[in-house]
Design an enzyme around this catalytic site. Structure first.
Site, PDB file in Angstrom:
ATOM      1  N   CYS A  52       0.772  -1.115   0.044  1.00  0.00           N
ATOM      2  CA  CYS A  52      -0.051   0.046   0.003  1.00  0.00           C
ATOM      3  C   CYS A  52       0.980   1.344  -0.097  1.00  0.00           C
ATOM      4  CB  CYS A  52      -0.922   0.037   1.261  1.00  0.00           C
ATOM      5  SG  CYS A  52      -1.903   1.470   1.281  1.00  0.00           S
ATOM      6  N   CYS A  55       0.736   3.127   3.458  1.00  0.00           N
ATOM      7  CA  CYS A  55       0.942   2.520   4.834  1.00  0.00           C
ATOM      8  C   CYS A  55       2.058   1.579   4.985  1.00  0.00           C
ATOM      9  CB  CYS A  55      -0.290   2.154   5.592  1.00  0.00           C
ATOM     10  SG  CYS A  55      -0.895   0.700   4.929  1.00  0.00           S
ATOM     11  N   CYS A 101      -7.396  -1.055   1.806  1.00  0.00           N
ATOM     12  CA  CYS A 101      -6.164  -1.352   2.711  1.00  0.00           C
ATOM     13  C   CYS A 101      -6.942  -1.490   3.962  1.00  0.00           C
ATOM     14  CB  CYS A 101      -5.270  -0.394   2.668  1.00  0.00           C
ATOM     15  SG  CYS A 101      -3.915  -0.925   3.733  1.00  0.00           S
ATOM     16  N   CYS A 104      -4.958   1.121   6.567  1.00  0.00           N
ATOM     17  CA  CYS A 104      -5.141   2.617   6.323  1.00  0.00           C
ATOM     18  C   CYS A 104      -6.400   3.030   5.866  1.00  0.00           C
ATOM     19  CB  CYS A 104      -3.753   3.360   5.593  1.00  0.00           C
ATOM     20  SG  CYS A 104      -3.821   2.952   4.063  1.00  0.00           S
ATOM     21  N   CYS A 124      -8.432  -5.737  -9.470  1.00  0.00           N
ATOM     22  CA  CYS A 124      -7.936  -4.698 -10.461  1.00  0.00           C
ATOM     23  C   CYS A 124      -7.484  -3.544  -9.584  1.00  0.00           C
ATOM     24  CB  CYS A 124      -9.160  -4.430 -11.518  1.00  0.00           C
ATOM     25  SG  CYS A 124      -8.874  -3.436 -12.773  1.00  0.00           S
TER      26      CYS A 124
END
Length: 139
Positions: A52, A55, A101, A104, A124
């Site tokens: 991510c 984070c 995510c 975060c 995707c």
């Protein structure tokens, strides 16, 4: 980016704007989408992990990446089932499942039920929501 704990994450919109560039902010914090075939990670074929951009949490492994011809990096599975959350998204007049995510809360993209075996899923994901950590850089 090193993995952070929830305590290390920005608490305000202003702090997120300081941490992320404009495109990362638009996608991760405002649920934006980058144009098809424009992302930096679309053609990455190296071994490593996709984290991510907000984070640093590991989200996808290069072993599950495949060419979906959709215009965005696609994966048939997550690195860990607890790394992402999903929720219904009916924005833009479409019926989709948003991928977020779990650490975060950043918008990553969408998951569809038209991917390859063994899962049949196609995550995707926007390149701008990800950072790639090559296994070569770890050695």
């Amino acid at each position: 980016m090193s993995q952070e704990t929830a305590d290390d994450l920005p608490e305000s919109d202003e702090e997120w704007r300081e941490r992320l560039d404009d495109e990362e902010y638009r996608i991760l914090r405002e649920a934006g989408t980058e144009p098809k075939f424009s992302g930096d990670l679309l053609e990455v074929k190296d071994d490593g992990s996709f984290e991510c951009a907000g984070c640093g949490q590991v989200l996808f492994d290069s072993d599950t990446k495949f060419n979906s011809n959709s215009g965005w990096p696609s994966f048939y599975d997550v690195a860990d089932e607890d790394s992402v959350e999903t929720r219904h998204d009916d924005s833009h007049g479409m019926d989709r499942t948003e991928v977020i995510c779990s650490r975060c809360g950043g918008h990553l993209g969408h998951v569809f039920a038209d991917g390859p075996e063994p899962t049949g899923k196609r995550y995707c994901i926007n390149s701008a929501a990800l950072e790639f950590d090559s296994e070569e850089s770890d050695s």
